[in-house]
Design a protein around this motif. Structure first.
Motif, PDB file in Angstrom:
ATOM      1  N   SER A   1      -5.564  -5.636   4.245  1.00  0.00           N
ATOM      2  CA  SER A   1      -5.750  -4.784   5.398  1.00  0.00           C
ATOM      3  C   SER A   1      -6.681  -5.377   6.078  1.00  0.00           C
TER       4      SER A   1
ATOM      5  N   THR B   1       0.833  -1.211   0.032  1.00  0.00           N
ATOM      6  CA  THR B   1      -0.019   0.030   0.099  1.00  0.00           C
ATOM      7  C   THR B   1       0.726   1.310   0.090  1.00  0.00           C
TER       8      THR B   1
ATOM      9  N   TYR C   1      -6.984   1.081  10.612  1.00  0.00           N
ATOM     10  CA  TYR C   1      -6.835   1.669   9.315  1.00  0.00           C
ATOM     11  C   TYR C   1      -5.859   1.270   8.372  1.00  0.00           C
ATOM     12  N   ARG C   2      -4.776   0.441   8.669  1.00  0.00           N
ATOM     13  CA  ARG C   2      -3.618   0.407   7.733  1.00  0.00           C
ATOM     14  C   ARG C   2      -2.716  -0.742   8.240  1.00  0.00           C
TER      15      ARG C   2
ATOM     16  N   THR D   1     -11.609  -1.896   7.846  1.00  0.00           N
ATOM     17  CA  THR D   1     -11.969  -0.793   8.700  1.00  0.00           C
ATOM     18  C   THR D   1     -13.351  -0.595   9.338  1.00  0.00           C
TER      19      THR D   1
ATOM     20  N   TYR E   1      -7.323   2.600   4.466  1.00  0.00           N
ATOM     21  CA  TYR E   1      -7.223   1.577   3.413  1.00  0.00           C
ATOM     22  C   TYR E   1      -8.664   0.908   3.493  1.00  0.00           C
TER      23      TYR E   1
ATOM     24  N   ARG F   1      -5.381   8.687   6.651  1.00  0.00           N
ATOM     25  CA  ARG F   1      -5.772   7.749   5.530  1.00  0.00           C
ATOM     26  C   ARG F   1      -6.508   6.485   6.268  1.00  0.00           C
TER      27      ARG F   1
ATOM     28  N   GLU G   1      -3.468   1.192  14.534  1.00  0.00           N
ATOM     29  CA  GLU G   1      -3.370   1.005  12.901  1.00  0.00           C
ATOM     30  C   GLU G   1      -4.005   0.133  12.845  1.00  0.00           C
TER      31      GLU G   1
ATOM     32  N   ALA H   1      -1.033  -3.900   3.362  1.00  0.00           N
ATOM     33  CA  ALA H   1      -0.592  -3.047   4.412  1.00  0.00           C
ATOM     34  C   ALA H   1       0.383  -3.318   5.570  1.00  0.00           C
TER      35      ALA H   1
END
Length: 320
Positions: A232, A112, A202-203, A235, A279, A277, A199, A175
């Motif tokens: 990933s 990513t 989101y990643r 989310t 993913y 951000r 994390e 990710a």
């Protein structure tokens, strides 16, 4: 199947090779660094090594996980990244499709990171007020360093060879799943385990999930033909959250996980003030049929089972 795994001595390879062997496959590991899962010590940049590894072992499938990674930017010049990540990928693809080859599928471990431009990386500093929602349709791609550029170039080679040969190719943009501390950790006051837990929103994913995604991709490649997937943890957020995520992320997290503050407080942990951000891995769920087994909700459940004392890394396997 007879499967060639490059990067077999690396973090992913150490988990992927045993998983494939448990599944009944015969695995040949290729890596420049000797290791318990490496049968051929050599570089993918060496065409003769690649040719021999594929032909001598009657390889039917390739997982190309070997590469120079972002931490290597500080110790290798750009030409080395091109030699290993770009030319090495082309060596594998061309030998896989050469006359007499028995290879019928190819899985490429991408990243990513190649989707993160300097604008995204510096969004907060630049006063951008919405988090970036990142999926496979995001364009243009403007990698900010030679690592990302070399991986994007390798992705283009994968498509080119698929288009010319019909070799089934699956690209997995993974990710974060590395065990090392984040390279920006010095700018954040949280502990490494705290950072990694955050994390998962989101990643991030576990290395076990990364390995399992490759197994699924190997199985599905002939049916899919060619495609690219972000891998990933799912989310909990939606694009509608992106404004508030950049404004003050803890409020958004609390809305989805009302007990997270209580669970974090027992360890003295905190949430990031902003998230720049997200993913989106739903395409992998829909088309590849893969979903990470561990997400942020699972992390909270694991933490809630602890005794209230800040756990060592060994007690939180998702942080290693």
């Amino acid at each position: 199947m007879n499967i060639l795994v490059t990067g077999s001595s690396g973090w992913l390879g150490q988990h992927l090779v045993p998983r494939l062997k448990r599944g009944g496959h015969r695995v040949t590991g290729l890596d420049p660094v000797p290791g318990p899962h490496t049968d051929v010590v050599g570089s993918v940049a060496d065409r003769a090594v690649v040719r021999a590894a594929i032909r001598d072992n009657a390889i039917q499938a390739i997982v190309h996980a070997g590469a120079l990674h972002k931490p290597h930017v500080a110790i290798h010049d750009s030409s080395r990244f091109i030699a290993v990540n770009v030319q090495g990928t082309l060596n594998l693809l061309e030998e896989a499709t050469a006359s007499g080859s028995t290879v019928d599928r190819f899985v490429f471990t991408s990243t990513t990171s190649l989707m993160i431009s300097r604008q995204i990386r510096e969004a907060h500093k630049r006063g951008i007020h919405r988090a970036f929602w990142i999926d496979e349709e995001m364009a243009p791609l403007e990698p900010r360093n030679i690592y990302g550029i070399s991986k994007l170039a390798a992705e283009h080679l994968c498509r080119m060879v698929h288009d010319s040969s019909n070799l089934p190719v699956i690209i997995l943009r993974t990710a974060r799943f590395f065990p090392e501390e984040d390279d920006m950790a010095h700018e954040i006051i949280q502990s490494d385990a705290n950072i990694k837990a955050n994390e998962f929103l989101y990643r991030r994913l576990t290395v076990e999930d990364a390995a399992r995604a490759h197994v699924v991709a190997l199985d599905r490649a002939p049916q899919i033909g060619f495609d690219t997937f972000i891998i990933s943890a799912l989310t909990p957020f939606s694009p509608d959250d992106c404004g508030q995520l950049m404004d003050y992320a803890p409020l958004v997290v609390h809305r989805y996980f009302p007990r997270y503050r209580e669970i974090y407080a027992r360890r003295g942990w905190t949430m990031f003030d902003y998230i720049d951000r997200v993913y989106d891995s739903t395409k992998a769920m829909r088309r590849l049929g893969f979903v990470c087994a561990t997400d942020f909700g699972d992390i909270l459940t694991q933490l809630d089972r602890e005794d209230g004392v800040a756990p060592a890394v060994s007690r939180v396997p998702w942080a290693s």
